[in-house]
Design a protein around this motif. Structure first.
Motif, PDB file in Angstrom:
ATOM      1  N   ALA A 109       0.821  -1.145  -0.036  1.00 21.83           N
ATOM      2  CA  ALA A 109      -0.122   0.136  -0.006  1.00 21.83           C
ATOM      3  C   ALA A 109       0.736   1.375  -0.020  1.00 21.83           C
ATOM      4  O   ALA A 109       0.601   2.063  -0.800  1.00 21.83           O
ATOM      5  N   VAL A 110       1.968   1.143   0.852  1.00 22.27           N
ATOM      6  CA  VAL A 110       2.594   2.537   0.875  1.00 22.27           C
ATOM      7  C   VAL A 110       3.707   2.497  -0.639  1.00 22.27           C
ATOM      8  O   VAL A 110       3.735   3.807  -0.909  1.00 22.27           O
ATOM      9  N   ALA A 111       4.233   1.481  -0.745  1.00 20.27           N
ATOM     10  CA  ALA A 111       4.923   1.368  -1.942  1.00 20.27           C
ATOM     11  C   ALA A 111       4.118   2.099  -3.256  1.00 20.27           C
ATOM     12  O   ALA A 111       4.632   2.663  -4.067  1.00 20.27           O
ATOM     13  N   GLY A 112       2.872   1.628  -3.303  1.00 20.05           N
ATOM     14  CA  GLY A 112       2.232   2.101  -4.416  1.00 20.05           C
ATOM     15  C   GLY A 112       1.848   3.537  -4.575  1.00 20.05           C
ATOM     16  O   GLY A 112       1.786   4.072  -5.616  1.00 20.05           O
ATOM     17  N   THR A 113       1.872   4.011  -3.346  1.00 22.48           N
ATOM     18  CA  THR A 113       1.757   5.823  -3.274  1.00 22.48           C
ATOM     19  C   THR A 113       2.942   6.336  -3.932  1.00 22.48           C
ATOM     20  O   THR A 113       2.905   7.603  -4.041  1.00 22.48           O
ATOM     21  N   VAL A 114       4.251   5.797  -3.658  1.00 21.58           N
ATOM     22  CA  VAL A 114       5.277   6.533  -4.111  1.00 21.58           C
ATOM     23  C   VAL A 114       5.905   6.332  -5.405  1.00 21.58           C
ATOM     24  O   VAL A 114       7.045   6.709  -5.885  1.00 21.58           O
ATOM     25  N   VAL A 115       5.116   5.337  -6.064  1.00 22.82           N
ATOM     26  CA  VAL A 115       5.725   4.886  -7.672  1.00 22.82           C
ATOM     27  C   VAL A 115       5.529   6.179  -8.338  1.00 22.82           C
ATOM     28  O   VAL A 115       4.265   7.172  -8.501  1.00 22.82           O
ATOM     29  N   PRO A 116       6.556   6.772  -9.228  1.00 24.60           N
ATOM     30  CA  PRO A 116       6.380   7.868  -9.900  1.00 24.60           C
ATOM     31  C   PRO A 116       5.308   7.640 -11.111  1.00 24.60           C
ATOM     32  O   PRO A 116       5.118   6.727 -11.772  1.00 24.60           O
ATOM     33  N   HIS A 117       4.526   8.784 -11.348  1.00 23.45           N
ATOM     34  CA  HIS A 117       3.641   8.772 -12.443  1.00 23.45           C
ATOM     35  C   HIS A 117       3.764  10.063 -13.229  1.00 23.45           C
ATOM     36  O   HIS A 117       3.888  11.194 -12.706  1.00 23.45           O
ATOM     37  N   GLN A 118       3.287   9.990 -14.440  1.00 22.11           N
ATOM     38  CA  GLN A 118       3.147  11.048 -15.113  1.00 22.11           C
ATOM     39  C   GLN A 118       2.119  11.647 -15.498  1.00 22.11           C
ATOM     40  O   GLN A 118       1.052  11.039 -15.811  1.00 22.11           O
ATOM     41  N   VAL A 119       2.224  13.201 -15.338  1.00 25.68           N
ATOM     42  CA  VAL A 119       0.850  13.988 -15.846  1.00 25.68           C
ATOM     43  C   VAL A 119       1.374  14.893 -16.881  1.00 25.68           C
ATOM     44  O   VAL A 119       1.962  15.796 -16.589  1.00 25.68           O
ATOM     45  N   GLY A 120       0.812  14.695 -17.953  1.00 22.80           N
ATOM     46  CA  GLY A 120       1.328  15.676 -19.161  1.00 22.80           C
ATOM     47  C   GLY A 120       2.740  15.248 -19.222  1.00 22.80           C
ATOM     48  O   GLY A 120       3.161  14.033 -19.674  1.00 22.80           O
ATOM     49  N   GLN A 121       3.517  16.407 -19.230  1.00 25.12           N
ATOM     50  CA  GLN A 121       4.976  16.403 -19.463  1.00 25.12           C
ATOM     51  C   GLN A 121       5.717  16.685 -18.166  1.00 25.12           C
ATOM     52  O   GLN A 121       6.926  16.404 -17.974  1.00 25.12           O
ATOM     53  N   ALA A 122       4.957  16.400 -17.031  1.00 28.45           N
ATOM     54  CA  ALA A 122       5.512  16.511 -15.580  1.00 28.45           C
ATOM     55  C   ALA A 122       5.473  15.138 -14.799  1.00 28.45           C
ATOM     56  O   ALA A 122       4.493  14.399 -15.216  1.00 28.45           O
ATOM     57  N   GLY A 133      -1.308  12.836   4.334  1.00 29.84           N
ATOM     58  CA  GLY A 133      -0.476  13.919   5.306  1.00 29.84           C
ATOM     59  C   GLY A 133       0.921  14.233   5.137  1.00 29.84           C
ATOM     60  O   GLY A 133       1.523  15.181   5.541  1.00 29.84           O
ATOM     61  N   TYR A 134       1.522  13.827   3.909  1.00 36.80           N
ATOM     62  CA  TYR A 134       2.682  14.243   3.222  1.00 36.80           C
ATOM     63  C   TYR A 134       2.617  14.980   2.029  1.00 36.80           C
ATOM     64  O   TYR A 134       1.331  15.013   1.495  1.00 36.80           O
ATOM     65  N   THR A 135       3.651  15.529   1.651  1.00 38.22           N
ATOM     66  CA  THR A 135       3.275  16.420   0.338  1.00 38.22           C
ATOM     67  C   THR A 135       3.634  15.888  -0.807  1.00 38.22           C
ATOM     68  O   THR A 135       4.476  14.616  -0.720  1.00 38.22           O
ATOM     69  N   GLN A 136       3.366  16.053  -1.977  1.00 38.95           N
ATOM     70  CA  GLN A 136       3.855  15.558  -3.263  1.00 38.95           C
ATOM     71  C   GLN A 136       4.963  16.318  -3.806  1.00 38.95           C
ATOM     72  O   GLN A 136       4.906  17.662  -3.787  1.00 38.95           O
ATOM     73  N   LYS A 137       6.024  15.625  -4.276  1.00 37.37           N
ATOM     74  CA  LYS A 137       7.204  16.291  -4.756  1.00 37.37           C
ATOM     75  C   LYS A 137       7.120  15.977  -6.283  1.00 37.37           C
ATOM     76  O   LYS A 137       7.168  15.077  -7.003  1.00 37.37           O
ATOM     77  N   ASN A 138       7.630  17.092  -7.012  1.00 40.83           N
ATOM     78  CA  ASN A 138       7.784  17.284  -8.532  1.00 40.83           C
ATOM     79  C   ASN A 138       9.225  16.776  -8.645  1.00 40.83           C
ATOM     80  O   ASN A 138      10.077  17.329  -8.414  1.00 40.83           O
ATOM     81  N   ILE A 139       9.282  15.488  -9.469  1.00 41.55           N
ATOM     82  CA  ILE A 139      10.654  14.940  -9.746  1.00 41.55           C
ATOM     83  C   ILE A 139      10.945  14.979 -11.301  1.00 41.55           C
ATOM     84  O   ILE A 139      11.732  14.331 -11.666  1.00 41.55           O
ATOM     85  N   THR A 140      10.461  15.838 -11.947  1.00 41.16           N
ATOM     86  CA  THR A 140      10.572  15.851 -13.280  1.00 41.16           C
ATOM     87  C   THR A 140      12.072  16.186 -13.458  1.00 41.16           C
ATOM     88  O   THR A 140      12.586  15.403 -14.609  1.00 41.16           O
ATOM     89  N   ASP A 141      12.689  16.997 -13.136  1.00 39.01           N
ATOM     90  CA  ASP A 141      14.167  17.290 -13.335  1.00 39.01           C
ATOM     91  C   ASP A 141      15.191  16.309 -12.904  1.00 39.01           C
ATOM     92  O   ASP A 141      15.863  15.843 -13.795  1.00 39.01           O
ATOM     93  N   ASP A 142      14.402  15.655 -11.778  1.00 39.19           N
ATOM     94  CA  ASP A 142      15.652  14.381 -11.602  1.00 39.19           C
ATOM     95  C   ASP A 142      15.339  13.134 -12.414  1.00 39.19           C
ATOM     96  O   ASP A 142      16.431  12.665 -12.637  1.00 39.19           O
ATOM     97  N   VAL A 143      13.998  13.165 -12.955  1.00 43.21           N
ATOM     98  CA  VAL A 143      13.966  12.257 -14.001  1.00 43.21           C
ATOM     99  C   VAL A 143      14.693  12.422 -15.289  1.00 43.21           C
ATOM    100  O   VAL A 143      15.277  11.533 -15.870  1.00 43.21           O
ATOM    101  N   GLU A 144      14.601  13.520 -15.643  1.00 43.37           N
ATOM    102  CA  GLU A 144      15.333  14.133 -16.911  1.00 43.37           C
ATOM    103  C   GLU A 144      16.908  13.766 -16.556  1.00 43.37           C
ATOM    104  O   GLU A 144      17.701  13.376 -17.658  1.00 43.37           O
ATOM    105  N   LYS A 145      17.349  14.180 -15.391  1.00 43.39           N
ATOM    106  CA  LYS A 145      18.835  14.029 -15.588  1.00 43.39           C
ATOM    107  C   LYS A 145      19.257  12.535 -15.260  1.00 43.39           C
ATOM    108  O   LYS A 145      20.388  12.235 -15.628  1.00 43.39           O
TER     109      LYS A 145
END
Length: 284
Positions: free
Chosen positions: A25-38, A46-58
């Motif tokens: 259940a926990v692992a499923g929530t942190v799997v990266p997913h794409q929304v448009g180009q992000a 209770g936690y925040t959502q992090k944009n990792i677009t730049d990390d994926v590109e790097k």
């Protein structure tokens, strides 16, 4: 006091099953997913959502698009870089005469139907040469020089003065330096347009031989205005003032700002002729 109801676990197998379910259940929530180009990674409630677009590109072999700011040292390098980008249909080159900066933006907004990020650039800054800076730094009445200062300045910068004034100014400087104590007393304009300064040389605390120095009213300079640029010819008027037996020298360059403008305009003309890009006057 803890009001949470404890979970009943009767066997090790049940405990393992519960742990696996929680992990999934926990692992499923942190799997990266794409929304448009992000790209996003979601954390549990209770936690925040992090944009990792730049990390994926790097992590990719190549970036998704070109970006960066290249600083070049001469116009030929800028022309070569512009040719390599093959971006003449979507780019502008901006030439700012006030700051003497030329900037090519390869992902500009030239296409009326497509926005550009404007973050892929090549810049060339036209920098003054040391010799042009030296002549500008002593230009004008406010920078009048004593006899010794004038003689030293002429000797140090003689290579920039064109003939025949170069040899004549060298003779003036040499005469001033060779004579330890001379008193200037008169000045008159000659038929050839030059000025003759009369002086008396003091020898053994008494008046000695009289002499005269002829100085040109004008002279010319051959200078490179910009680093890695071509030569330019500047006219200068030599001025003087008799002061208490001495003389003050200064010069006035003839419209040096016009020379700078013309030299920079030459860069703009070359870009319009050779780059194939649209060149605009202004700042990027």
């Amino acid at each position: 006091m803890n009001n949470t109801t404890p979970m009943n676990v009767n066997t090790p197998a049940e405990a393992l099953q519960i742990a696996e379910a929680l992990f999934t259940a926990v692992a499923g929530t942190v799997v990266p997913h794409q929304v448009g180009q992000a790209w996003f990674a979601s954390a549990p409630a209770g936690y925040t959502q992090k944009n990792i677009t730049d990390d994926v590109e790097k992590a990719q072999i190549t970036p998704n698009r070109k970006r960066g700011n290249v600083k070049l040292k001469d116009l030929d390098s800028l022309l070569a870089y512009c040719a390599d980008q093959v971006a003449s249909e979507r780019a502008y080159i901006y030439a700012d005469p006030d700051t003497r900066v030329i900037c090519a933006i390869f992902n500009d907004q030239r296409d009326p139907h497509t926005a550009g990020w404007r973050d892929h650039r090549a810049e060339f800054r036209a920098e003054f040469t040391p010799e042009f800076d030296r002549w500008m730094s002593r230009n004008g009445h406010g920078k009048a020089m004593s006899q010794a200062e004038f003689a030293e300045f002429i000797e140090d910068n003689l290579a920039d003065i064109t003939e025949p004034a170069a040899q004549q100014l060298l003779e003036v400087a040499s005469t001033i330096q060779a004579k330890t104590d001379i008193q200037f007393s008169s000045a008159k304009r000659l038929d050839n347009g030059q000025v003759q300064l009369g002086y008396t040389e003091t020898i053994d605390a008494r008046a000695g031989a009289n002499g005269a120095l002829e100085i040109p009213r004008e002279f010319a300079l051959g200078l490179r205005i910009f680093k890695n640029g071509g030569g330019y010819r500047l006219r200068a008027r030599l001025k003087y003032r008799l002061v208490s037996g001495g003389v003050k020298f200064w010069y006035e360059l003839d419209r040096p700002e016009r020379a700078v403008e013309d030299a920079f305009g030459g860069y703009v003309a070359t870009l319009r002729e050779k780059s194939g890009y649209c060149v605009l006057l202004g700042a990027a």
